[in-house]
Every structure is written in C-alpha cells, then in structure tokens.
Design a protein around this motif. Structure first.
Motif, PDB file in Angstrom:
ATOM      1  N   ILE A 236      49.579  47.622  42.204  1.00 35.47           N
ATOM      2  CA  ILE A 236      51.077  47.011  41.978  1.00 35.47           C
ATOM      3  C   ILE A 236      52.142  46.033  41.811  1.00 35.47           C
ATOM      4  CG2 ILE A 236      51.408  50.084  42.902  1.00 35.47           C
ATOM      5  CD1 ILE A 236      52.700  47.729  44.782  1.00 35.47           C
ATOM      6  N   SER A 237      51.295  44.427  42.111  1.00 35.28           N
ATOM      7  CA  SER A 237      51.436  43.155  41.952  1.00 35.28           C
ATOM      8  C   SER A 237      51.296  43.465  40.540  1.00 35.28           C
ATOM      9  CB  SER A 237      50.537  42.881  42.987  1.00 35.28           C
ATOM     10  OG  SER A 237      50.420  42.537  44.143  1.00 35.28           O
ATOM     11  N   SER A 238      50.469  43.257  40.221  1.00 34.55           N
ATOM     12  CA  SER A 238      50.037  43.270  38.603  1.00 34.55           C
ATOM     13  C   SER A 238      51.220  44.123  37.182  1.00 34.55           C
ATOM     14  CB  SER A 238      48.609  43.177  38.165  1.00 34.55           C
ATOM     15  OG  SER A 238      47.603  42.956  39.078  1.00 34.55           O
ATOM     16  N   ILE A 239      51.503  45.171  37.555  1.00 36.62           N
ATOM     17  CA  ILE A 239      52.466  46.004  36.950  1.00 36.62           C
ATOM     18  C   ILE A 239      53.405  45.524  37.179  1.00 36.62           C
ATOM     19  CG2 ILE A 239      53.577  48.315  36.866  1.00 36.62           C
ATOM     20  CD1 ILE A 239      50.616  49.542  37.564  1.00 36.62           C
ATOM     21  N   VAL A 240      54.168  45.542  38.989  1.00 28.06           N
ATOM     22  CA  VAL A 240      55.408  44.505  38.513  1.00 28.06           C
ATOM     23  C   VAL A 240      55.795  43.730  38.244  1.00 28.06           C
ATOM     24  CG1 VAL A 240      57.079  44.027  40.376  1.00 28.06           C
ATOM     25  CG2 VAL A 240      56.195  46.418  41.001  1.00 28.06           C
ATOM     26  N   SER A 241      55.329  42.577  38.454  1.00 23.72           N
ATOM     27  CA  SER A 241      54.620  41.402  37.261  1.00 23.72           C
ATOM     28  C   SER A 241      54.919  41.678  35.854  1.00 23.72           C
ATOM     29  CB  SER A 241      53.356  40.273  38.185  1.00 23.72           C
ATOM     30  OG  SER A 241      53.323  40.580  39.416  1.00 23.72           O
ATOM     31  N   ALA A 242      54.133  42.454  35.849  1.00 24.37           N
ATOM     32  CA  ALA A 242      54.374  42.390  34.343  1.00 24.37           C
ATOM     33  C   ALA A 242      55.406  43.144  33.622  1.00 24.37           C
ATOM     34  CB  ALA A 242      53.304  43.906  33.740  1.00 24.37           C
ATOM     35  N   LEU A 243      56.344  43.762  34.471  1.00 21.55           N
ATOM     36  CA  LEU A 243      57.773  43.654  33.773  1.00 21.55           C
ATOM     37  C   LEU A 243      58.115  42.573  33.772  1.00 21.55           C
ATOM     38  CD1 LEU A 243      58.860  46.511  36.743  1.00 21.55           C
ATOM     39  CD2 LEU A 243      58.504  46.966  33.885  1.00 21.55           C
ATOM     40  N   LEU A 244      57.867  41.863  34.307  1.00 17.84           N
ATOM     41  CA  LEU A 244      59.077  39.970  34.477  1.00 17.84           C
ATOM     42  C   LEU A 244      58.088  39.189  32.862  1.00 17.84           C
ATOM     43  CD1 LEU A 244      60.247  38.898  37.918  1.00 17.84           C
ATOM     44  CD2 LEU A 244      61.349  39.090  35.764  1.00 17.84           C
ATOM     45  N   ASN A 245      56.842  39.259  33.453  1.00 21.36           N
ATOM     46  CA  ASN A 245      55.820  38.385  32.805  1.00 21.36           C
ATOM     47  C   ASN A 245      54.714  39.625  32.001  1.00 21.36           C
ATOM     48  OD1 ASN A 245      53.398  37.354  31.600  1.00 21.36           O
ATOM     49  ND2 ASN A 245      54.032  35.931  33.958  1.00 21.36           N
ATOM     50  N   SER A 246      54.545  40.185  31.111  1.00 24.48           N
ATOM     51  CA  SER A 246      54.009  40.956  30.649  1.00 24.48           C
ATOM     52  C   SER A 246      52.326  40.456  29.828  1.00 24.48           C
ATOM     53  CB  SER A 246      54.353  41.870  29.139  1.00 24.48           C
ATOM     54  OG  SER A 246      54.880  42.299  29.377  1.00 24.48           O
ATOM     55  N   VAL A 247      52.417  39.138  30.859  1.00 23.00           N
ATOM     56  CA  VAL A 247      51.057  38.371  30.383  1.00 23.00           C
ATOM     57  C   VAL A 247      50.375  38.832  31.704  1.00 23.00           C
ATOM     58  CG1 VAL A 247      49.555  35.884  30.370  1.00 23.00           C
ATOM     59  CG2 VAL A 247      52.577  36.675  28.923  1.00 23.00           C
ATOM     60  N   GLN A 248      50.810  39.341  32.701  1.00 27.46           N
ATOM     61  CA  GLN A 248      49.917  39.647  33.875  1.00 27.46           C
ATOM     62  C   GLN A 248      48.798  41.279  33.317  1.00 27.46           C
ATOM     63  OE1 GLN A 248      49.490  38.820  37.036  1.00 27.46           O
ATOM     64  NE2 GLN A 248      50.874  36.998  36.553  1.00 27.46           N
ATOM     65  N   LEU A 249      49.447  41.563  33.032  1.00 23.00           N
ATOM     66  CA  LEU A 249      48.829  42.946  32.007  1.00 23.00           C
ATOM     67  C   LEU A 249      47.380  42.216  31.725  1.00 23.00           C
ATOM     68  CD1 LEU A 249      51.026  45.357  30.498  1.00 23.00           C
ATOM     69  CD2 LEU A 249      50.158  45.653  32.929  1.00 23.00           C
ATOM     70  N   PHE A 250      46.933  41.169  30.891  1.00 21.43           N
ATOM     71  CA  PHE A 250      46.372  40.602  30.209  1.00 21.43           C
ATOM     72  C   PHE A 250      44.777  40.191  31.568  1.00 21.43           C
ATOM     73  CE2 PHE A 250      44.314  37.079  28.731  1.00 21.43           C
ATOM     74  CZ  PHE A 250      43.479  36.905  27.727  1.00 21.43           C
ATOM     75  N   LEU A 251      46.472  39.831  32.665  1.00 18.71           N
ATOM     76  CA  LEU A 251      45.201  39.663  33.993  1.00 18.71           C
ATOM     77  C   LEU A 251      44.886  40.932  35.162  1.00 18.71           C
ATOM     78  CD1 LEU A 251      47.120  36.186  34.909  1.00 18.71           C
ATOM     79  CD2 LEU A 251      45.533  36.308  33.416  1.00 18.71           C
ATOM     80  N   LEU A 252      45.404  41.945  34.490  1.00 23.67           N
ATOM     81  CA  LEU A 252      44.969  43.376  35.454  1.00 23.67           C
ATOM     82  C   LEU A 252      43.743  43.003  35.829  1.00 23.67           C
ATOM     83  CD1 LEU A 252      46.472  45.691  36.930  1.00 23.67           C
ATOM     84  CD2 LEU A 252      46.429  46.310  35.348  1.00 23.67           C
ATOM     85  N   PRO A 253      42.404  43.760  34.341  1.00 25.96           N
ATOM     86  CA  PRO A 253      41.104  44.132  34.213  1.00 25.96           C
ATOM     87  C   PRO A 253      40.024  42.982  35.603  1.00 25.96           C
ATOM     88  CG  PRO A 253      42.099  44.054  32.519  1.00 25.96           C
ATOM     89  CD  PRO A 253      43.136  43.000  32.956  1.00 25.96           C
ATOM     90  N   GLY A 254      40.902  41.889  35.154  1.00 28.79           N
ATOM     91  CA  GLY A 254      40.073  41.101  35.879  1.00 28.79           C
ATOM     92  C   GLY A 254      40.426  41.238  37.453  1.00 28.79           C
ATOM     93  N   ALA A 255      41.982  41.002  38.007  1.00 29.46           N
ATOM     94  CA  ALA A 255      42.266  41.502  39.817  1.00 29.46           C
ATOM     95  C   ALA A 255      41.412  42.515  39.560  1.00 29.46           C
ATOM     96  CB  ALA A 255      43.763  41.885  38.703  1.00 29.46           C
ATOM     97  N   ILE A 256      41.654  43.313  39.156  1.00 36.14           N
ATOM     98  CA  ILE A 256      40.356  44.901  39.168  1.00 36.14           C
ATOM     99  C   ILE A 256      39.413  45.086  39.350  1.00 36.14           C
ATOM    100  CG2 ILE A 256      39.957  47.715  38.974  1.00 36.14           C
ATOM    101  CD1 ILE A 256      42.654  47.561  37.819  1.00 36.14           C
ATOM    102  N   ILE A 257      38.771  43.852  38.709  1.00 33.30           N
ATOM    103  CA  ILE A 257      37.236  43.763  39.447  1.00 33.30           C
ATOM    104  C   ILE A 257      37.157  43.427  40.646  1.00 33.30           C
ATOM    105  CG2 ILE A 257      34.799  42.723  38.795  1.00 33.30           C
ATOM    106  CD1 ILE A 257      36.569  43.093  34.977  1.00 33.30           C
ATOM    107  N   ALA A 258      37.958  42.434  40.471  1.00 34.74           N
ATOM    108  CA  ALA A 258      37.763  41.381  41.896  1.00 34.74           C
ATOM    109  C   ALA A 258      38.247  42.371  43.181  1.00 34.74           C
ATOM    110  CB  ALA A 258      38.746  40.206  41.829  1.00 34.74           C
ATOM    111  N   ALA A 259      39.331  42.981  42.844  1.00 34.21           N
ATOM    112  CA  ALA A 259      39.459  44.051  43.396  1.00 34.21           C
ATOM    113  C   ALA A 259      38.842  44.892  44.501  1.00 34.21           C
ATOM    114  CB  ALA A 259      41.163  44.611  43.476  1.00 34.21           C
ATOM    115  N   LEU A 260      38.194  45.470  43.509  1.00 34.59           N
ATOM    116  CA  LEU A 260      36.917  46.622  43.799  1.00 34.59           C
ATOM    117  C   LEU A 260      35.791  46.092  43.619  1.00 34.59           C
ATOM    118  CD1 LEU A 260      37.208  48.875  40.122  1.00 34.59           C
ATOM    119  CD2 LEU A 260      36.768  49.379  42.608  1.00 34.59           C
ATOM    120  N   THR A 261      35.635  44.972  43.887  1.00 35.41           N
ATOM    121  CA  THR A 261      34.193  44.479  44.235  1.00 35.41           C
ATOM    122  C   THR A 261      34.863  44.160  45.765  1.00 35.41           C
ATOM    123  OG1 THR A 261      34.076  42.702  42.409  1.00 35.41           O
ATOM    124  CG2 THR A 261      32.430  42.072  44.377  1.00 35.41           C
ATOM    125  N   GLY A 262      36.203  43.131  46.377  1.00 39.43           N
ATOM    126  CA  GLY A 262      36.026  43.642  48.042  1.00 39.43           C
ATOM    127  C   GLY A 262      35.811  45.058  48.391  1.00 39.43           C
TER     128      GLY A 262
END
Lengths: 261, 467, 191
Positions: C83-109
């Motif tokens: 949800i942080s990435s999606i809301v950030s993407a509403l202001l800065n869509s570049v965040q969507l590009f970072l979403l897969p990486g963030a999901i991988i990191a969160a999944l590892t955790g």
C-alpha cells in the motif's frame, strides 16, 4: 478552538500554493499522469542513446514547464546540478583509488543525469498537480481489493492530518524553547526523534484504534461488491496525452535501434 | 429499546469490575443522559451497548444487554450496528473520507447501494440536517459544529434505532450546542432513542427525559433533572452545574488604561494573500488577571494568541511588556501556550522528566526544587514516575499546564483547557488558573466552557471579526 | 428520510475476513506516518546529509517495528509495502517500478517470520524486519547499478547513501524495541 488552528494553517498554506486549475496537466486524470510517469520510468532504463534520451528530456521538460512552477523547477535543477558536482568528485576519487577502472567521459557521465532529469520532470508534474482528494478518487478508480483499498485510502486521508499535527507539535516545542532546525536535528538526532515522533506515534495509535472501530461500526469491509458513487472516466485530453507519450517513446526507441534516423 | 439486566463487567487483568450489577431500561424515543465523574464507567457502558464489549475489548461479562429486543451476545458488532449508531467525542477521528459527500456515501458504497440510491439518501439527509451547503466541502476545513453535524448525518443515514453520543458538546461553542440540542429533539420526535454521555449538563436539562448517574461502576441516581439536588450533584457525584447564566455578557472588557501588562499598539496582521485579520488595532492585557478571549469562529482569536506568543510576526505595530518593547523572539521566551490536544505536548517517559524538559529549555536554575513545588501545586506528586501518556484526561491537562508554568511566563495562553473534563477536574483547573494569575501572570483562556469562564475569568477580551 | 434504505447487513451474514477493518486502518495510518516522517526529517534536517539520511531510516524502521508489534499478523509487512508503494505511485509512479523489489524484500521477511512461527515474540519481528531492510538495500544497490552503470562514481555515491541508510535501519531496530516497550508501559500497546 482547535478547529481555528486548523483553519489558519490551511488558509495559510493555501495561499502558498498557486491555483493550478488553468494548467492542462492539473486537469489530467491521476491515472493518466501515473501511466505517463510509469512508462517513462520504465523506458529510461534500457535507453542509452544520447539523442533518444535528449528527446525525452526536451519533451518532459516542456511538460514540466507547462505547469508554470518555475521556482520549484529551478530549485530542483540546482539540486540536480549539485549532485552532478558531487558525482564528479566521487568519480575523480574512484578513478584515483582504482586506476584500472574506466575514466570519466562526457557520455558516461551525462547519461545517468539525463535519466534522472527525465524522471524528475515527470515526477514533479505529478507531485505538484495532484491534490489529496484527486488521489483518493484515483485510488478508487484503480478498483483495488478491499484489503488494499482501505489502508491506502486511510493512508491518504491521514497525510494532511499528520502535517497539521506536526505544525502544532513544532509550535508547542517552539514556545517551550526547542526550535527544530537543521543544526538542532544534526546535533541531537535521538532527542529530535523523542520530541517530534513520540507525540506523533501516540496520536497515530490512538487515531487508528478510534477510526478502526468507527469503520467497523459503519459496516466497512462487509461485502465484496462495493458500488462506485462517483465514476470518473478518462477524458479526451487524457487519451491524447497518453497517445502522444507512446508516440514519443516509440520515436526514442526507434532512434536508438536505428528505425528512425 | 435498551435493556441492561444485572450487568457486571471486569476488564482483563483487573480485579475490580468497571460496572457492577447494572440494570437500565430505556424506551423508544426517549432522550436519556448518563453522567458521572471521570472513571465512573460511562465509556464502558457505551462499549457494552454497541457490542465493542466483549467482542473488541475482552474481559468478563455477566448479565445481559439487549437492543431492540435482541440480546447483543447473539449478534456480531456489525449486526448490532444496524440498530445502534455511535458518535464518538472527536468526530474528525471517525471520518474515512476527506470530503463531506464522500463521507456520507462511503458506508453505502460498501453495502453495494446504487449511485442513484446513494444520491437520493445524501439529498434527503442534507436537507434534514441543514448541511446542504457543506456537501462539497473538505472535512478538515469544517468548524467543530459542522463536523459534528456531518458525523451525525453519516450515522443517521444508516437508520439506527438507538443513537449513542459520547461527549457530543466537548468541542462545541454554546451557540452550536443549542443548535445540536434542537436537532436531538427533532430526532427523538421521529422515534429515535438517544443515549447521551456527557459531563456538561445545562444543555440537556430541558430536553432529556431522564438522567442516570454512575459512581464507581454503580448506578447511584436514576430520575429527572428536577428531582436531583444540586449540592448532591456537586459534592457527592463531582458533576458540573445544571444551570448556567452566560457569564460572557457580565464580564468587564480589558481596558486600555491598565498600568502593567502586555500592550499591543497599532497591530496590523494579514496572512499572505488574505485580507488583514487585524488593522491598526491596540490591546492591553493586564498581569495578575484571568482573561477570557471572546469572539466568533474566524474572528482571529487564534491568530491573536499566535501573535502574543511570538509564533507569528505582525506586519506592523509594537508589543511592550511593562513599557519595554519586545520582539517576537523575546515573546517566545516570555510566554507559554497550552494546546487543547494534550497528546501533542507530552514527549518524555515520566511526569518528572516532562517538567524537566520544559524547565531545561527555559534555563531555570534549581529546576528540581521548582518541579517539586509544581508537582505539589498541581497534585501530581504521587504520579511523578508515571508515564505521562498513561495518565487520565484531567491529570494530563494539569501536567501540560504545569509544563507551561514551569518557565514562569509573563503570559500563559490556554486553548480549551477543560474540554471533556468532569466537574471536579474543571473546578480544580479553574482554581489553579486563578492562583497562577496571582503570581503576576496574564492568563488568557480561549474556551467555550461557560462554567470555566464563570469560575475563573476576571476580564474578557473581545476579538471582533474583521470587516 | 431513509426509510427505503435496505439494511443489508441484517439480511445477509457477512463473511469473516482475514483482515479486520481495524487492522487495515492501523496499517494505513502507520504507512502515512512512515512516509511523512521521512519527508519531515528531510525538511527539518536541511536536506541530504549523513545524519538526516541515517535518521530517516532509523525512524522508518522504528515505526515499522511498532506497527508489526501492534498488528502481529502474518502478511502485515507485505501489505504495508504494497500500500505504501501504491499510494506513493499516485504521486510518483516511478515507485511502481520499485514495487517488485519491495515485494521480494517483504516476502523474504514474511518467510522468516513464518519459519520462526513466533509472531508474538518481539525477537522474531525484529529478525523479519532486519532481513526485509537488508534485502531492500541489496535490491536498491542493484537498481542503482542499472541506473548509473555508465558512471561508477555515481554508483559509489549511491552505494554510500544506501549504506548510511542501512546503518540507520539497524539503529532503528534497537530504537523500535525500546519504543515498543515504552508504549506497552504507557498502556498504549496492549499485547
């Protein structure tokens, strides 16, 4: 009386933000702006041809200048130039420490900065022209599942609330004798965290409990088939700008891979 | 409509019950008030009625709670909510949207209602509640009264049979409180049962059919307002007054011939791109007095408070303390402001550390002695090692005022210092403010609490709305 | 007024969901707080300097510890990231590009938390956040390399920034424990 504080802060901040209704980018749908910046951010990674990137830079800069926020644009570009200076220094140190590494050429130096500048242009347009209400509408139109939509909507809802809270906390600290300025933050980082964030976190936890209960009592999250009270369709100008973006990206790739001379 | 039979409830890890052998019955269309000193069990009772106890807050519950003839133990919270609507103290905390129309629409979107039906419902409720002009407004820009109406409209739109109101007038001015009372009467005449929990009594005297008083979890009075003895209400139950004459009319205005105090000459101030809030105005605030700041919403009371604390700088004009001209930076050192939300002003791990934080910034010598003195003065000595956030509302309010006083300010400003406090705590704060003023301090209160103004204000300062 | 409005909840039994509205609200409120705190520190700290960079990450990790200690449900970290990435993407869509990486990191955790199977212990929460932070930084380094591949000087600069941020994250873990204990002591977190 708390409401009066709020009113003052908001009217004051409203005066600092010029009305953007006349600029065409401000009237674009948030989904259109998202698609533009997302497609551009994806495109700049594989692009390495300087002419292709230069085209994107020119068009994106025109897009940014169209919203007529020249002062912010100038500050952003000065910051970028500062980073550029740091990079030169850093590159010099790296080549000095590791003589085997490739030295600095104009092309290798300038390409990453063009990429950053392109991203900066499209991001600034989104950030400056988006309003919280528009973001909430945009979020709703994405038709996300309940467990993503609800926290995301709450997140957007709370950003202005926390900004207002921070102003009140800073004012209260100022009258106590603590002025949170850069020097203070750098000299007392942990103390700053206690002064600024303890009240904020406690407020967040209390607000979350109260809002969570209120949402539950109003039946939020009970069903899957949520209706949409306001349906917002993409307008003509949104489609035109999206098509134009696709065309420009196609030209840029065409130049890189030799389809366009 | 509401039926509690022999209810005893104990919170987890507590030995004493919060409510003890409570039996209450309320009929359809009645307006009842439940009151009592802080900690008497009022909030627990609200949570029992809307089902949050025991489904959200666990614990041990005996007896039965029924709403509209159905036992709460047989229904989920969401099902109970179809019969019971709850309006909490701070309406802003209940809003999920940022715009009035969206706030009214969202519970019905979650129920899958068609947009046309939602439109009809919003039109109906906005006409009934008189909020048609607010529909397109940003929720954060509404006045407290408008927020209250919006929150209530959102709940009424869910067609509950019982409406529970938790301290509904804590943030309302007397005029908005009167309007709110009229609205409740209208709802009750349509058959809605209204259960109000409040410390302020005066506004309900004419509209409530009955009154319940709780003391340490037990029902100690049930009957009409008229049968209740005022001295019992005061002394035995720690309540507020039942009758109040508006004290604002009788207070003397701050005069310009005060010899010592804070003087503002030729003050002009405007927010950027806005018309002036003050234009060439002069004020004189004497030391040693408690002054009630009076004025409509938007008149500039908060702006005035910010100017005399140095948080805002005037466009022109001069400020003097006892004939010495001072700058906004100097004013910051000589004044204290206590905001309404105590949570924003508490940072440390113990009550004592909190006072040290304020004393250290002010450069107070022998801060330890001064703090001991204040802990005694504010009746906080036994709590000095407690976490400030674990204190009750009245204790927190006393602590933030003590933090404001520790630096011995010339001017102390308090924004709604008694909102949500019971009679005992309100009277304690009123007497502390009077004592503080006697130490040659100018105490300025911004408050809608008529009882507080009546008890402690010596003068009034009327801020007229800019033309 | 609303006599015709159907009381849908009373008619059909709502199904029990994995996420309760109150848990989702806590996640939303903390996502706003974490996002805003970074911005606030950047402004108050005078932009980009090592202290500000470290502090920004310290506060974010500290707040994340408090969030997970409050919700204590598998999937909280992952949902927070999405949800942080999606809301950030509403202001800065570049965040969507970072979403897969963030999901991988969160999944590892989340996987670490699942393997430990002790969602209620602070130590397990810390371990999962520590791993999330570490994997996030590795992914950031990779992306920085892709972005600045033509100029190693820039990459080194980005690597230094990421390293300073990571030091902040490690300190944030410690601060998070202390702060969570303090909130329990104050009676604000009841677990």
């Amino acid at each position: 009386m708390r409401a009066s504080y709020v009113t003052n802060y908001t009217t004051e901040s409203a005066t600092k933000t010029p009305v953007l209704k006349k600029e065409f980018a401000a009237n674009l749908d948030v989904r259109a702006k998202m698609l533009i910046s997302f497609s551009v951010s994806l495109a700049v990674i594989p692009l390495y041809h300087i002419e292709a990137l230069a085209i994107l830079l020119t068009v994106s800069l025109a897009y940014l200048l169209s919203i007529r926020r020249f002062w912010i644009t100038l500050v952003a570009y000065i910051t970028l130039a500062f980073l550029c200076g740091l990079a030169i220094l850093s590159s010099f140190m790296v080549s000095h420490l590791f003589p085997n590494m490739k030295g600095l050429t104009l092309a290798t130096f300038i390409l990453p900065f063009i990429r950053i500048a392109i991203l900066l242009n499209v991001i600034l347009v989104m950030a400056i022209t988006s309003r919280v209400q528009g973001m909430l509408q945009g979020l709703k139109s994405l038709r996300l599942p309940y467990f993503i939509y609800l926290p995301a909507a709450v997140m957007i809802r709370f950003i202005p609330v926390f900004i207002k809270d921070v102003s009140q906390i800073k004012d209260s600290l100022k009258t106590k004798g603590y002025d949170i300025r850069p020097v203070f933050v750098c000299l007392h980082p942990f103390f700053t965290v206690r002064l600024l964030f303890v009240p904020l976190v406690i407020r967040a936890l209390r607000s979350a409990d109260e809002l969570g209960i209120a949402a539950e009592l109003k039946g939020v999250g009970l069903r899957d088939n949520i209706s949409h009270y306001r349906k917002k369709q993409l307008g003509k100008s949104d489609y035109v700008v999206l098509l134009l973006t696709l065309a420009i990206l196609a030209v840029a790739f065409g130049i890189q891979y030799g389809f366009v001379s | 409509m509401i039926e509690l039979k022999n209810v005893t409830y104990t919170y987890p890890h507590q030995s004493e019950p919060a409510l003890s052998n409570l039996s209450i019955s309320v009929s359809e269309g009645e307006i009842v008030l439940c009151t009592g000193a802080s900690g008497c069990g009022k909030s627990t009772l609200i949570n029992l009625l809307n089902g949050l106890i025991p489904q959200f807050y666990e614990g041990h519950l005996e007896g039965s709670v029924s709403i509209n003839g159905v036992d709460n133990s047989t229904r989920r919270i969401s099902e109970i909510a179809t019969d019971v609507g709850t309006l909490f103290q701070d309406p802003e905390q209940q809003f999920l949207a940022l715009n009035v129309e969206d706030e009214l629409a969202f519970p019905h979107e979650w129920r899958g209602e068609s947009p046309t039906r939602i439109r009809e419902m919003i039109d109906g409720i906005s006409n009934m509640m008189g909020i048609k002009d607010l529909i397109s407004k940003d929720i954060l820009h509404l006045s407290e009264g408008e927020k209250q109406k919006t929150a209530l409209a959102s709940i009424i739109l869910l067609t509950p049979k019982v409406l529970i109101l938790d301290e509904p007038t804590a943030n309302l001015d007397p005029e908005a409180t009167y309007e709110f009372a009229v609205l409740l009467q209208k709802l009750s005449s349509k058959g809605m049962t209204i259960f109000v929990v409040d410390h302020r009594l005066y506004w309900l005297k004419e509209i409530a059919n009955r009154l319940f008083i709780l003391q340490q979890g037990k029902l100690v009075y049930e009957g009409s307002f008229h049968d209740l003895n005022q001295s019992d209400a005061f002394d035995s139950f720690g309540l507020r007054q039942m009758d109040i004459d508006d004290p604002r009319m009788n207070l003397e205005e701050c005069s310009e011939d005060s010899k010592n105090g804070l003087t503002l000459n030729g003050l002009t101030f405007a927010y950027k791109n806005h018309p002036p809030v003050f234009q060439n105005r002069s004020f004189q605030l004497p030391f040693g007095k408690v002054i009630a700041m009076i004025g409509q919403n938007g008149a500039g009371k908060t702006t005035f408070a910010r100017l005399i604390t140095g948080l805002e700088k005037a466009n022109s004009g001069e400020i003097f303390i006892e004939k010495s001209k001072i700058t906004p930076t100097q004013l910051l050192r000589k004044s204290s402001i206590v905001l309404q939300n105590t949570d924003h002003q508490l940072h440390m791990k113990t009550v004592r550390e909190e006072l040290f934080l304020s004393a250290n910034a002010a450069g107070i010598d022998n801060a330890g002695d001064r703090i001991d003195e204040l802990l005694d003065y504010f009746d906080l000595k036994d709590l000095e090692n407690r976490h400030p956030q674990s204190l009750s509302g009245g204790q927190k309010q006393r602590l933030v005022i003590a933090c404001g006083i520790v630096k011995e300010p010339d001017v102390l400003i308090l924004d709604e210092p008694t909102s949500g406090l019971d009679g005992r705590n309100m009277r304690l704060i009123a007497s502390l403010l009077k004592k503080t003023a006697l130490c040659n301090t100018c105490v300025l209160i911004i408050s809608h609490d008529l009882e507080l103004i009546e008890l402690c204000a010596d003068l009034k300062l009327t801020i007229a709305a800019p033309n | 007024m609303t006599d015709k409005s159907p009381l849908v909840i009373g008619i059909s039994q709502p199904r029990k969901r994995y996420w309760q509205p109150r848990e989702l609200v806590v996640i939303g409120v903390f996502s706003a707080l974490i996002k805003l705190s970074s911005l606030l520190i950047a402004i108050a700290g005078g932009g980009m300097n090592p202290v500000t960079l470290g502090l920004k990450n310290l506060v974010a990790t500290m707040l994340l510890v408090v969030l997970i200690a409050k919700v204590r449900k598998p999937g909280t970290l992952l949902l927070f990231v999405v949800i942080s990435s999606i809301v950030s993407a509403l202001l800065n869509s570049v965040q969507l590009f970072l979403l897969p990486g963030a999901i991988i990191a969160a999944l590892t955790g989340e996987v670490v938390l699942y393997l430990v199977r002790k969602h209620h212990e602070l130590a397990s929460i810390l371990m999962s956040i520590a791993i999330f932070d570490f994997v996030s930084r590795l992914i950031s380094l990779t992306l920085s390399y892709l972005m600045f591949r033509e100029s190693m000087g820039l990459f080194v600069m980005a690597a230094i920034i990421i390293a300073i941020g990571y030091i902040g994250c490690v300190l944030g873990l410690g601060s998070g424990i202390l702060f969570t204990k303090e909130l329990k002591h104050a009676g604000i977190i009841r677990h």
